[in-house]
Scaffold this motif. Structure first.
Motif, PDB file in Angstrom:
ATOM      1  N   PHE A  89       0.842  -1.180   0.000  1.00  0.00           N
ATOM      2  CA  PHE A  89       0.000   0.000   0.000  1.00  0.00           C
ATOM      3  C   PHE A  89       0.881   1.236   0.000  1.00  0.00           C
ATOM      4  O   PHE A  89       1.868   1.316   0.714  1.00  0.00           O
ATOM      5  N   VAL A  90       0.507   2.196  -0.825  1.00  0.00           N
ATOM      6  CA  VAL A  90       1.270   3.431  -0.970  1.00  0.00           C
ATOM      7  C   VAL A  90       0.345   4.588  -0.622  1.00  0.00           C
ATOM      8  O   VAL A  90      -0.817   4.610  -1.029  1.00  0.00           O
ATOM      9  N   ALA A  91       0.865   5.530   0.122  1.00  0.00           N
ATOM     10  CA  ALA A  91       0.071   6.712   0.464  1.00  0.00           C
ATOM     11  C   ALA A  91      -0.264   7.472  -0.816  1.00  0.00           C
ATOM     12  O   ALA A  91       0.541   7.528  -1.753  1.00  0.00           O
ATOM     13  N   ALA A  92      -1.424   8.065  -0.864  1.00  0.00           N
ATOM     14  CA  ALA A  92      -1.861   8.813  -2.051  1.00  0.00           C
ATOM     15  C   ALA A  92      -0.883   9.932  -2.378  1.00  0.00           C
ATOM     16  O   ALA A  92      -0.594  10.197  -3.552  1.00  0.00           O
ATOM     17  N   SER A  93      -0.360  10.567  -1.353  1.00  0.00           N
ATOM     18  CA  SER A  93       0.583  11.671  -1.600  1.00  0.00           C
ATOM     19  C   SER A  93       1.867  11.160  -2.253  1.00  0.00           C
ATOM     20  O   SER A  93       2.424  11.816  -3.133  1.00  0.00           O
ATOM     21  N   ASP A  94       2.330   9.981  -1.854  1.00  0.00           N
ATOM     22  CA  ASP A  94       3.527   9.392  -2.463  1.00  0.00           C
ATOM     23  C   ASP A  94       3.273   9.025  -3.921  1.00  0.00           C
ATOM     24  O   ASP A  94       4.127   9.227  -4.790  1.00  0.00           O
ATOM     25  N   ALA A  95       2.095   8.465  -4.200  1.00  0.00           N
ATOM     26  CA  ALA A  95       1.742   8.089  -5.568  1.00  0.00           C
ATOM     27  C   ALA A  95       1.649   9.326  -6.454  1.00  0.00           C
ATOM     28  O   ALA A  95       2.132   9.332  -7.596  1.00  0.00           O
ATOM     29  N   ALA A  96       1.039  10.394  -5.936  1.00  0.00           N
ATOM     30  CA  ALA A  96       0.911  11.635  -6.705  1.00  0.00           C
ATOM     31  C   ALA A  96       2.279  12.240  -6.985  1.00  0.00           C
ATOM     32  O   ALA A  96       2.551  12.717  -8.100  1.00  0.00           O
ATOM     33  N   GLU A  97       3.147  12.195  -6.001  1.00  0.00           N
ATOM     34  CA  GLU A  97       4.492  12.744  -6.173  1.00  0.00           C
ATOM     35  C   GLU A  97       5.263  11.949  -7.221  1.00  0.00           C
ATOM     36  O   GLU A  97       5.925  12.528  -8.093  1.00  0.00           O
ATOM     37  N   ALA A  98       5.171  10.636  -7.164  1.00  0.00           N
ATOM     38  CA  ALA A  98       5.859   9.790  -8.141  1.00  0.00           C
ATOM     39  C   ALA A  98       5.334  10.056  -9.548  1.00  0.00           C
ATOM     40  O   ALA A  98       6.103  10.130 -10.512  1.00  0.00           O
ATOM     41  N   LYS A  99       4.043  10.231  -9.689  1.00  0.00           N
ATOM     42  CA  LYS A  99       3.438  10.496 -10.990  1.00  0.00           C
ATOM     43  C   LYS A  99       3.901  11.857 -11.513  1.00  0.00           C
ATOM     44  O   LYS A  99       4.239  12.003 -12.685  1.00  0.00           O
ATOM     45  N   ALA A 100       3.937  12.840 -10.630  1.00  0.00           N
ATOM     46  CA  ALA A 100       4.358  14.183 -11.035  1.00  0.00           C
ATOM     47  C   ALA A 100       5.817  14.170 -11.494  1.00  0.00           C
ATOM     48  O   ALA A 100       6.168  14.836 -12.479  1.00  0.00           O
ATOM     49  N   LYS A 101       6.651  13.432 -10.861  1.00  0.00           N
ATOM     50  CA  LYS A 101       8.075  13.355 -11.244  1.00  0.00           C
ATOM     51  C   LYS A 101       8.246  12.710 -12.603  1.00  0.00           C
ATOM     52  O   LYS A 101       9.117  13.095 -13.371  1.00  0.00           O
ATOM     53  N   ARG A 102       7.424  11.729 -12.916  1.00  0.00           N
ATOM     54  CA  ARG A 102       7.509  11.056 -14.212  1.00  0.00           C
ATOM     55  C   ARG A 102       7.010  11.952 -15.339  1.00  0.00           C
ATOM     56  O   ARG A 102       7.454  11.852 -16.471  1.00  0.00           O
ATOM     57  N   CYS A 103       6.076  12.833 -15.042  1.00  0.00           N
ATOM     58  CA  CYS A 103       5.456  13.678 -16.072  1.00  0.00           C
ATOM     59  C   CYS A 103       6.287  14.919 -16.394  1.00  0.00           C
ATOM     60  O   CYS A 103       5.986  15.620 -17.345  1.00  0.00           O
ATOM     61  N   LYS A 104       7.270  15.240 -15.638  1.00  0.00           N
ATOM     62  CA  LYS A 104       8.080  16.451 -15.860  1.00  0.00           C
ATOM     63  C   LYS A 104       9.201  16.156 -16.861  1.00  0.00           C
ATOM     64  O   LYS A 104      10.345  16.023 -16.515  1.00  0.00           O
ATOM     65  N   LYS A 105       8.825  16.059 -18.107  1.00  0.00           N
ATOM     66  CA  LYS A 105       9.806  15.765 -19.165  1.00  0.00           C
ATOM     67  C   LYS A 105       9.856  16.903 -20.160  1.00  0.00           C
ATOM     68  O   LYS A 105       9.916  16.718 -21.358  1.00  0.00           O
ATOM     69  N   PHE A 106       9.825  18.145 -19.731  1.00  0.00           N
ATOM     70  CA  PHE A 106       9.801  19.303 -20.621  1.00  0.00           C
ATOM     71  C   PHE A 106      11.184  19.680 -21.022  1.00  0.00           C
ATOM     72  O   PHE A 106      12.115  19.884 -20.514  1.00  0.00           O
TER      73      PHE A 106
END
Length: 106
Positions: A89-106
Motif C-alpha cells: 500500500f502506498v500513500a496517495a501523496s507518495d503516488a501523486a508525487e511519483a506520478k508528477a516526477k515522471r510527467c516532468k519531461k519538458f
C-alpha cells in the motif's frame, strides 16, 4: 460473568462469503464461543479476519487481544502466504508525487 453460549455460530456466515474465509472466521468463533458474549465475539472474529486477510490495524489493546486469541488459529494461513505475492500500500501523496516526477519531461 455469565452469558449464553448456546447460539449457532453458522448463522453469522454471510451469503456471499468465500468458503475459506468463512471457515477461518468460524474456527475463531468456535474456539472462543465460551469465553465472550455473542455480540463481542462476533466483532472480534471480524477484527481477526480483517487483520489477517486485509492487513487492517486497530488500537494496541485490540491488536494484543487478537494476537492472543489467534494463537494456533492463523498459523496455517500465515504459512501458506509466505510464498505468495504480498500487497503493498502506498500513500496517495507518495503516488501523486511519483506520478508528477515522471510527467516532468519538458
Amino acid at each position: 460473568m455469565s452469558f449464553d453460549t448456546s447460539w449457532d455460530v453458522d448463522k453469522y456466515r454471510s451469503e456471499h462469503e468465500y468458503e475459506d474465509h468463512w471457515q477461518f472466521r468460524r474456527q475463531f468463533l468456535v474456539a472462543h464461543q465460551h469465553k465472550f458474549p455473542e455480540d463481542r465475539l462476533v466483532c472480534l472474529a471480524q477484527v481477526f479476519f480483517n487483520v489477517e486477510f486485509l492487513g487492517c490495524q486497530y488500537p494496541k489493546k485490540v491488536m494484543d487481544l487478537i494476537e492472543t486469541l489467534s494463537e494456533g488459529l492463523a498459523d496455517e494461513l500465515r504459512e501458506k502466504r509466505k510464498g505468495k505475492l504480498q500487497r503493498t500500500f502506498v500513500a496517495a501523496s507518495d503516488a501523486a508525487e511519483a506520478k508528477a516526477k515522471r510527467c516532468k519531461k519538458f
